[in-house]
Design an enzyme around this catalytic site. Sequence first.
Site: not given
Ligand code: LLP
Length: 434
Positions: A250, A292-295, A332, A363, A392
């Site tokens: 997050g 658990e960072p993604g973004r 997004r 469209c 994303y």
């Molecule tokens: N861990 C869990 C259990 C999650 O569900 C998520 C994201 C993450 C980690 C990673 O979160 P991050 O660090 O990337 O914020 N599509 C949306 C974001 C959806 C996130 C879903 N879960 C967007 O484009 O902003």
Amino acid sequence: MSKLSLFPLTTKANDAGHLVIGGCDSIELAAEFGTPLYIFDELSLRHKCAEFRDEFSRCYTDTKVVYACKAFISRTLATIFKEEGLGLDVVSAGEMSIAQSAHFPLDKVYFHGNNKSAEELQLALKWHIGRIVVDNFHELRMLDEIAKKQGAKPDILLRLSPGVDPHTHKYIATGVTDSKFGFFLSGAAEAVAQAMSSPNLNLVGLHFHIGSLIFEVEPYLQAIEIVLNFANDMKSRYRLEPRELNIGGGFAIQYTQDRPVSPVSVYAQAIATKVVSNCQKLGLALPGLVVEPGRAIIGQAGVALYEVGAIKDIPGIRRYVSVDGGMGDNIRPALYGAKYEAVVANKMRETEAREVTIAGKFCESGDILIKDITLPSVSAGDIIALPTCGAYCLPMASNYNASFKPAVVLVKEGKARLIRRRENLADLTSCDLV
Ligand code: LLP
């Protein structure tokens, strides 16, 4: 701050006024691979992996960084994460299979999801996936039976929904009480009781993920407090002593010049201090910490390139600059009202002159990538680059209007490697039965 600082670390403008990323001229990349094109800078990606690893372990020695694949994964990227020593968070058999086919160590994989199928759980046990993060009672029962049948005893975490508001877009707030994810706190004691009494499950800890694009530290601290209090209660009732506390992802990134973020070190310091002080207060043994960072790992490493086509002027109202991608490759803005910056990648030395709106080619009137941005004077054939498109965008891409999903290149030290080819007509019709 300048727009360039939103781009990958290696970004600069060359003498020709072209945007250069990872030593590669973006205009040459656009010519070679076509547009829309997604460019990932390997150095920036590895740098972020190291920053998370180093900053968290400096503040809390026993920390694991687990990359959330849903932000974007491919086999090449999985190999980079393996080399960087990260774990992977997967949410489907598909993501699990990408990890497996990249020879990623599966004991470092966390399996999430609010509706995992029996087939997915069976596969996870067959492949000895490191942790299954159990989301609800249905899954708990199903996993118990499958584990018994397969003679396995998986390590599991329970996902809790701590009822904390992370102050983000409501579509990506997950830790609030009214959420489809996780056990709400008042029901979670029963889940602990069931997991602890099962001979087929090994409950090793607790998980929460309160949402995505969180700019503040405070919601994490609130959630840690709530979950550690719960853990303490579970210790006295069921003798659960969690070995692992997984606080999800997050962490926000900076998408626009006007919305800065705190560095990773600020999150790390505050989170580590909170875990240590609350555990000491409650007399709990310090658990291993998992993030658990993604973004925050991949967002800034990715740049989207588009070519400008039609331009429509409505005098006194708006100038629409249409590009050859849009909501098909980046939903997004349309879905969350997400804001992006942009530059004209072949006019980096020209001054920003005029306000335009960058429209996609799909469209839908809502297919606007950026409303009202000041750019140098733009004409057909120019290349527009959007920073912070690493997370994303591609994994949420669609084939809307029978469009092709874009190509992806990985750049490093002046070399570009195609890591995903652009789709073609044969791909589009490959599942179509006549
Ligand atoms: N861990 C869990 C259990 C999650 O569900 C998520 C994201 C993450 C980690 C990673 O979160 P991050 O660090 O990337 O914020 N599509 C949306 C974001 C959806 C996130 C879903 N879960 C967007 O484009 O902003």
